[in-house]
Design a protein around this motif. Structure first.
Motif, PDB file in Angstrom:
ATOM      1  N   TYR A  24      27.124  15.958 -15.637  1.00 38.52           N
ATOM      2  CA  TYR A  24      25.771  16.034 -15.099  1.00 38.52           C
ATOM      3  C   TYR A  24      24.729  15.934 -16.211  1.00 38.52           C
ATOM      4  O   TYR A  24      23.693  15.286 -16.057  1.00 38.52           O
ATOM      5  CB  TYR A  24      25.609  17.355 -14.346  1.00 38.52           C
ATOM      6  CG  TYR A  24      24.361  17.417 -13.509  1.00 38.52           C
ATOM      7  CD1 TYR A  24      24.322  16.820 -12.253  1.00 38.52           C
ATOM      8  CD2 TYR A  24      23.215  18.068 -13.965  1.00 38.52           C
ATOM      9  CE1 TYR A  24      23.183  16.864 -11.482  1.00 38.52           C
ATOM     10  CE2 TYR A  24      22.074  18.111 -13.198  1.00 38.52           C
ATOM     11  CZ  TYR A  24      22.061  17.510 -11.956  1.00 38.52           C
ATOM     12  OH  TYR A  24      20.929  17.549 -11.188  1.00 38.52           O
ATOM     13  N   SER A  40      23.527  11.982 -12.376  1.00 36.52           N
ATOM     14  CA  SER A  40      22.765  13.180 -12.001  1.00 36.52           C
ATOM     15  C   SER A  40      21.561  12.827 -11.129  1.00 36.52           C
ATOM     16  O   SER A  40      21.240  13.545 -10.170  1.00 36.52           O
ATOM     17  CB  SER A  40      22.332  13.979 -13.224  1.00 36.52           C
ATOM     18  OG  SER A  40      21.624  13.166 -14.116  1.00 36.52           O
ATOM     19  N   ALA A  52      28.693  10.905  -7.116  1.00 40.97           N
ATOM     20  CA  ALA A  52      27.452  11.680  -7.053  1.00 40.97           C
ATOM     21  C   ALA A  52      27.117  12.032  -5.605  1.00 40.97           C
ATOM     22  O   ALA A  52      26.699  13.157  -5.302  1.00 40.97           O
ATOM     23  CB  ALA A  52      26.309  10.881  -7.680  1.00 40.97           C
TER      24      ALA A  52
END
Ligand code: ADP
Ligand code: MG
Length: 457
Positions: free
Chosen positions: A407, A414, A369
């Motif tokens: 996502y 996310s 991420a």
């Protein structure tokens, strides 16, 4: 404890490192735009120089060939007042077709499309005497030769089909549709990032870039033509051109590649390629976790004296399972334990082993991420939207549209992307930059682009 500490260091992505990665991303974007033959970022010209206005009208189809799923969509566009009515169907791509022949894959697609066209109901209207038109979203690197043609650069994401590289994918699809007896014309060939960008702008005018975080990862954004030295065509009236970055292939000395990443790459279908993608996207995150757990099983007897044999199997641990384990909030991690039993066949895991597994998932997801966020920050920087204007002019709102199953479904992933983008931007700029989910923007985006490039315009 030593092994864990070493692991933490291996997977660490401190903020200064991310800033360096964002700067490297900007440099590589520039190299790609100059067509430097060694540039890892292809920065492909999409031939989309005009994005949807909202005035589009008519019935259009779209087809989206991704990494795992294949989607067909029909949209009745009704201009600014009525907007869009859409219907879609999604089918998983049978795995044997991902490594079969081009003809088999495209015949399958054309047959599914034909079946879907048959179900067209009264809400959809094709004017008399017209052919149906289609926007084709193809989520693999394509060297476009026009808005409606382009040759495949390479397969990615587990696809490996002989004879398609270098071929025009629209020609392949068109002959399959002909074999199927389906009367339909492809008027736009778009990457999923470009489709998401188009769909994103249709929904929100301030969208400047789109990022896919699904099976693979990629990004597209709106660039000024004068910043694209390799563009030799006529100057578009808008002054803009959408660029498909193919950012999954980003590489840099700054990327913190571990022994796990190196081994994963070496044993993959496309060694040496898609380095960034292999650290970030849904196809690979679970596999990185598996490799770490295997090492911990060997070196620290994580699952007892014997190393579970299933853990040796490539790709047994899929990212949705990793995500399910990661989101287990029960005090004894019973859901995580059940997953380990299901997937690895280890019946009784100690509470400690479960906590360590959770921790590994957390670190691998966090790293992916944060690396993705560094790329997003790089694009925002390239566009000069990373700081509030100093001349007192009003702040411009900047929106990055994100799509993709990773996502959408992996919340702990996310939320970290969003938090890290905000962290990198700092407080002042973060308030004007929005990262938001644009669910299935790419389908409607492809239909909108099919409309704006219709042969009947
Ligand atoms: P594609 O990338 O194939 O076009 P999607 O955007 O739907 O398709 O993304 C599918 C990918 O998203 C899967 O391959 C998987 O890696 C990831 N994914 C799907 N569901 C989850 C989940 N619950 N948690 C984490 N990742 C998921
Ligand atoms: Mg997709």
């Amino acid at each position: 404890a030593d092994v864990i500490e070493e692991l933490e260091q291996t997977l660490a992505t401190p903020t200064p490192l991310l800033r360096g990665i964002a700067d490297a991303m900007v440099e590589e974007m520039e190299r790609g735009l100059r067509a430097d033959p060694h540039a890892p970022l292809k920065m492909l010209i999409s031939y989309v120089d005009n994005l949807p206005t909202g005035d589009e009208h008519g019935l259009f189809y779209a087809l989206d060939l991704g990494g795992t799923n294949f989607r067909v969509l029909r949209v009745q566009l009704g201009g600014k007042e009525k907007r869009a009515v859409q219907q879609y169907e999604e089918v998983p791509i049978p795995p044997h077709l991902m490594v079969g022949t081009s003809t088999e894959l495209f015949d399958f697609i054309a047959a599914e499309l034909e079946r879907f066209v048959e179900t067209e109901g009264d809400d959809f209207h094709l004017p008399e005497g017209r052919h149906r038109e289609l926007g084709f979203t193809f989520s693999f690197p394509v060297h476009q030769t026009s808005i409606s043609s382009g040759t495949l650069v390479k397969w990615t994401k587990g696809f490996c089909i002989n004879g398609t590289v270098g071929e025009d994918v629209v020609a392949e699809l068109s002959s399959a549709m002909e074999r199927q007896g389906l009367d339909m014309k492809v008027t736009a060939l778009v990457n999923d990032t470009v489709g998401t960008l188009a769909g994103g702008i249709y929904a929100d005018n301030d969208v400047v870039a789109a990022v896919i975080l699904g099976t693979g990862t990629n990004a597209a954004y709106v660039e000024h033509v004068d910043a694209i030295p390799k563009w030799k065509g006529p100057l578009p009236r808008s002054g803009n051109m959408v660029i498909n970055m193919e950012w999954g292939n980003f590489k840099s000395d700054k990327l913190p590649r571990s022994d796990y990443d190196i081994a994963l790459d070496f044993e993959s279908l496309n060694p040496g390629e898609q380095m960034y993608e292999k650290m970030i996207s849904g196809m690979y995150l679970g596999e990185v976790v598996r490799r770490i757990l295997l090492r911990l099983a060997h070196d620290a007897s994580l699952f007892g004296d014997v190393v579970p044999s299933k853990l040796e199997k490539l790709f047994v641990l899929r990212t949705p399972d990793m995500s399910a384990m990661h989101h287990d909030t029960s005090h004894d991690l019973k859901h995580l334990g059940a997953k380990l039993k299901d997937i690895l066949g280890v019946a009784d895991t100690s509470l400690e082993a479960r906590y360590i597994t959770l921790h590994v998932c957390d670190k691998v997801a966090e790293r992916g991420a944060r690396l993705a966020a560094a790329g997003i920050y790089g694009i925002v920087k390239k566009l000069g939207r990373d700081r509030a204007p100093t001349d007192g002019s009003p702040k411009q709102r900047t929106v990055v549209a994100i799509d993709g199953g990773l996502y959408e479904h992996y919340k702990k992933f996310s939320s970290r992307v969003e938090a890290t983008v905000a962290e990198l931007l700092g407080e002042a700029a973060a308030s004007s930059v929005v990262v938001k989910m644009a669910n299935d923007g790419s389908g409607i985006g492809a239909a909108l682009l099919a409309a704006s490039h219709s042969q009947y315009n």
